[in-house]
Design a protein around this motif. Structure first.
Motif, short mmCIF file in Angstrom:
data_model
loop_
_atom_site.label_atom_id
_atom_site.label_comp_id
_atom_site.label_asym_id
_atom_site.label_seq_id
_atom_site.Cartn_x
_atom_site.Cartn_y
_atom_site.Cartn_z
N ASP A 49 36.59 35.17 50.66
CA ASP A 49 35.92 33.86 51.09
C ASP A 49 34.61 33.70 50.10
O ASP A 49 34.31 32.50 49.83
N VAL A 50 33.94 34.64 49.86
CA VAL A 50 32.88 34.53 48.80
C VAL A 50 33.48 33.88 47.45
O VAL A 50 32.70 32.88 47.03
N ARG A 51 34.47 34.46 46.97
CA ARG A 51 35.16 33.67 45.82
C ARG A 51 35.65 32.26 46.03
O ARG A 51 35.38 31.40 45.16
N ARG A 52 36.19 32.11 47.25
CA ARG A 52 36.54 30.67 47.65
C ARG A 52 35.41 29.72 47.56
O ARG A 52 35.48 28.45 46.91
N ILE A 86 33.29 29.73 36.69
CA ILE A 86 32.94 30.85 37.37
C ILE A 86 33.10 32.18 36.32
O ILE A 86 33.83 32.16 35.37
N ARG A 87 31.81 32.91 36.43
CA ARG A 87 31.56 34.23 35.47
C ARG A 87 31.79 35.12 36.44
O ARG A 87 30.85 35.35 37.40
N THR A 109 30.37 42.69 38.04
CA THR A 109 30.98 43.75 38.73
C THR A 109 30.83 43.41 40.18
O THR A 109 31.44 44.38 41.05
N GLY A 110 30.42 42.54 40.95
CA GLY A 110 30.28 42.30 42.22
C GLY A 110 30.89 40.85 42.47
O GLY A 110 31.90 40.67 41.89
N HIS A 111 30.14 40.08 43.18
CA HIS A 111 30.65 38.82 43.37
C HIS A 111 30.35 37.71 42.21
O HIS A 111 29.23 37.98 41.42
N PRO A 112 31.18 36.67 41.99
CA PRO A 112 30.75 35.88 40.94
C PRO A 112 29.91 34.99 40.81
O PRO A 112 29.21 34.46 41.77
N MET A 113 29.35 34.61 39.60
CA MET A 113 28.19 33.66 39.32
C MET A 113 29.13 32.39 38.98
O MET A 113 30.17 32.35 38.56
N VAL A 114 28.51 30.98 39.27
CA VAL A 114 28.95 29.88 39.08
C VAL A 114 27.81 29.38 38.10
O VAL A 114 26.74 29.10 38.48
#
Length: 460
Positions: free
Chosen positions: A42-45, A63-64, A67-72
Motif C-alpha cells: 500500500d505504501v508503494r501504491r 519513483i526512487r 532500502t526501505g519505502h520509495p521516494m517520489v
C-alpha cells in the motif's frame, strides 16, 4: 507577478475545489502505513499514485527506490525564478485503536461540524491533505498560465511516520540534485488562535534508555531491605536530580547554546495571548509547571526540556510481592533548542546517572536518536514575503512561531543540503493527528492551496 495573474490562479482553485477534494479522497483511501510490513504494498501504491498524478500535470516525476519505502521526486524545468524544494510525506500512522473511530479510517468522507466542514480520515491532516495543498496550487497555476511554476523540485517520502531511516542516505546520495535555495515544508499547523503561521524554529530531540542492575536476582525485602541496593530507588534518585527546585536542568553544560528570545519574537508570541490554563484544560489539567520565570510559549518553543517518558522495574502484576528488584529501566528524552549539542548532552546525562551508582551496581545505555534543533534565518526576504502572502489570504496578520516538537528533516536539509526551510502548514490543534477520527478542515485545504499559490507568486 501581477495581481491579475495570481487572481486567475486563485479563481481556478476556487472553481476546482470539489474535484480537488475528490482527488484527496482517492489518495486517503490508500492505507499507506509505513510502520506495518503488511502494508508495504500500500505504501508503494501511494507512491505510484503521487507519481502518476504529478506526471499527469506535467512534472517530470519518478519513483526512487531506497532500502526501505520509495521516494517520489518530481521536477519542473529551471528558469529565472528562485529554485525551491517542497517536501511532504505520503505515509500515515497506524489506526489503532480501531474501535474508537466513528467511521473506517480509510473510507474518508466530508462531515459537517459546528466549526465547519471537515475531511475525516487517516492522513487527512498528517500529511496527505497538507502536501496536496501545494500540488493543487501547482495544478491551478498550470491551468491559469499554461505551464507549471519553474524551478520546483518536489520530494515526497514514505517513511516519515517510521523514523525516516532512508532519508539521510538519500539526501547525501543526491545532494547536488536536491540542494536548492530554500525548502518549503507543509507538515505543521496554524497558530493556536487560528492565525496563519510560519514555524521558524524547531526543537531537537535526544532519547536514552537506561538499564540499571543491582543484585544477581530479586531479593526478599525482609531479608535484604535497608542493606542491599534497590535499583528502582537509585534510578529514581538519579532522575529526580535532573532538575532543581526552579525547574532548570542540572546537567553541566546543558544550557550551552540555548538562545534567549529576540525582542521581535517575544512581541509576536505575547501577541498570541496563549492561555496556558485553557490549553492544559483540554487534557484534564490546569496548573502549568516548568522552569520558573518563563512565559508558557517560551517553555514549549524556546526552552529545552528533560522528561521521563517511562520507568519500570520489580513486580507490577496483580497482588503484592515484597522484593528488591534486580533491575530497573527508564526512558528519558530531551527536547533541544538553539545550538545545543546532542552528543555532549548524552555524555553529560550518562555521567550523571553513573555518579549516582553504588560501586557494585552497573548500568547500560541504549541510544534512541539524537538530532539538534533547527533555527531558520528569517533575514531571507522570502520569509517576510511569505508572511505577507499568508496575511493577505487569511485576512489576519501571520506570525513567526516556534514548535515544541521536532521535524528532523528541517535540520537535515540545513546540515546536508545547506538550505533553510520555511515550515508553513494549515493544520489545526483539533485535527487529532496520530489519533482516531483524524480530520482536516475544508477551509484549511482550500485556503492552504490558495496560500501556496500566493507564496509561489511572491517568490517568482
Amino acid at each position: 507577478m501581477s495581481d491579475a495573474k495570481i487572481d486567475q490562479v486563485l479563481d481556478h482553485l476556487d472553481a476546482g475545489l470539489p474535484q480537488a477534494i475528490d482527488r484527496l479522497m482517492g489518495f486517503l483511501r490508500i492505507p499507506s502505513i509505513s510502520t506495518d510490513p503488511a502494508h508495504d504494498g500500500d505504501v508503494r501504491r501511494a507512491a505510484e499514485w503521487l507519481r502518476d498524478e504529478l506526471a499527469s500535470m506535467g512534472f517530470a516525476a519518478e519513483i526512487r527506490d531506497t532500502t526501505g519505502h520509495p521516494m517520489v521526486v518530481a521536477k519542473t524545468p529551471p528558469g529565472e525564478a528562485r529554485p525551491l524544494l517542497f517536501y511532504g510525506h505520503y505515509d500515515v500512522q497506524p489506526v489503532d485503536p480501531l474501535d474508537l473511530w466513528d467511521r473506517p479510517p480509510f473510507e474518508p468522507a466530508l462531515e459537517d461540524t459546528p466549526d465547519g466542514q471537515v475531511i475525516r480520515g487517516r492522513g487527512a491532516s498528517d500529511d496527505k491533505g497538507q502536501l496536496m495543498t501545494f500540488v493543487e496550487a501547482c495544478r491551478a497555476w498550470k491551468h491559469a498560465h499554461g505551464a507549471l511554476p519553474e524551478g520546483l523540485t518536489l520530494l515526497f517520502e514514505g517513511e516519515e511516520e517510521s523514523g525516516s531511516p532512508s532519508l539521510v542516505p538519500f539526501l547525501e546520495g543526491n545532494r547536488d540534485e536536491l540542494a536548492q535555495s530554500l525548502a518549503l515544508i507543509c507538515d505543521t499547523g496554524m497558530s493556536s488562535d487560528g492565525r496563519p503561521a510560519i514555524s521558524t524554529q524547531l526543537r531537537g530531540l535526544l532519547g536514552e534508555e537506561i538499564v540499571l542492575r543491582g543484585a544477581d536476582r530479586d531479593l526478599h525485602s525482609g531479608s535484604f531491605g535497608g542493606l542491599a541496593a534497590n535499583p528502582i530507588q537509585i534510578l529514581c534518585n538519579a532522575l529526580a536530580a535532573l532538575k532543581d527546585d526552579t525547574g532548570r536542568v542540572t546537567l553541566p553544560g546543558f544550557y550551552d547554546g540555548v538562545e534567549e528570545l529576540s525582542d521581535d519574537l517575544r512581541r509576536d508570541w505575547e501577541a498570541l495571548d496563549f492561555d496556558a490554563g485553557e490549553f492544559l484544560s483540554r487534557v484534564g489539567l490546569k496548573h502549568p509547571v516548568g522552569e520558573q520565570g518563563r512565559m508558557p510559549l517560551e517553555m514549549v518553543w524556546n526552552q529545552p526540556t528533560a522528561e521521563i517518558n517511562g520507568i519500570t522495574g520489580g513486580y507490577t502484576g496483580d497482588g503484592f510481592k515484597t522484593v528488591l528488584p534486580a533491575e530497573a529501566r527508564a526512558k528519558v528524552s530531551f527536547r533541544l533548542t538553539g545550538t545545543q549539542d546532542p552528543a555532549r548532552i548524552r555524555e553529560a546525562f550518562r555521567a550523571h546517572i553513573r555518579a549516582h551508582l553504588p560501586g557494585d551496581c552497573s548500568v547500560e545505555f541504549h541510544e534512541h536518536g539524537g538530532s539538534p534543533a533547527a533555527v531558520m534565518d528569517t533575514s531571507d526576504p522570502a520569509f517576510e514575503a511569505a508572511k505577507t502572502a499568508l496575511s493577505e489570504e487569511w485576512d489576519r496578520e501571520a506570525v513567526f512561531i516556534g514548535m515544541g516538537g521536532s521535524i528532523p528533516i528541517a535540520g537535515d536539509f540545513k546540515r546536508i543540503l545547506g538550505m533553510d526551510s520555511m515550515l508553513i502548514g494549515f493544520g489545526r490543534d483539533d485535527d487529532r493527528i496520530h489519533s482516531p477520527n483524524e480530520k482536516y478542515d475544508v477551509e484549511s485545504f482550500a485556503k492552504g492551496a490558495r496560500s501556496w499559490a500566493r507564496i509561489l507568486a511572491t517568490l517568482r
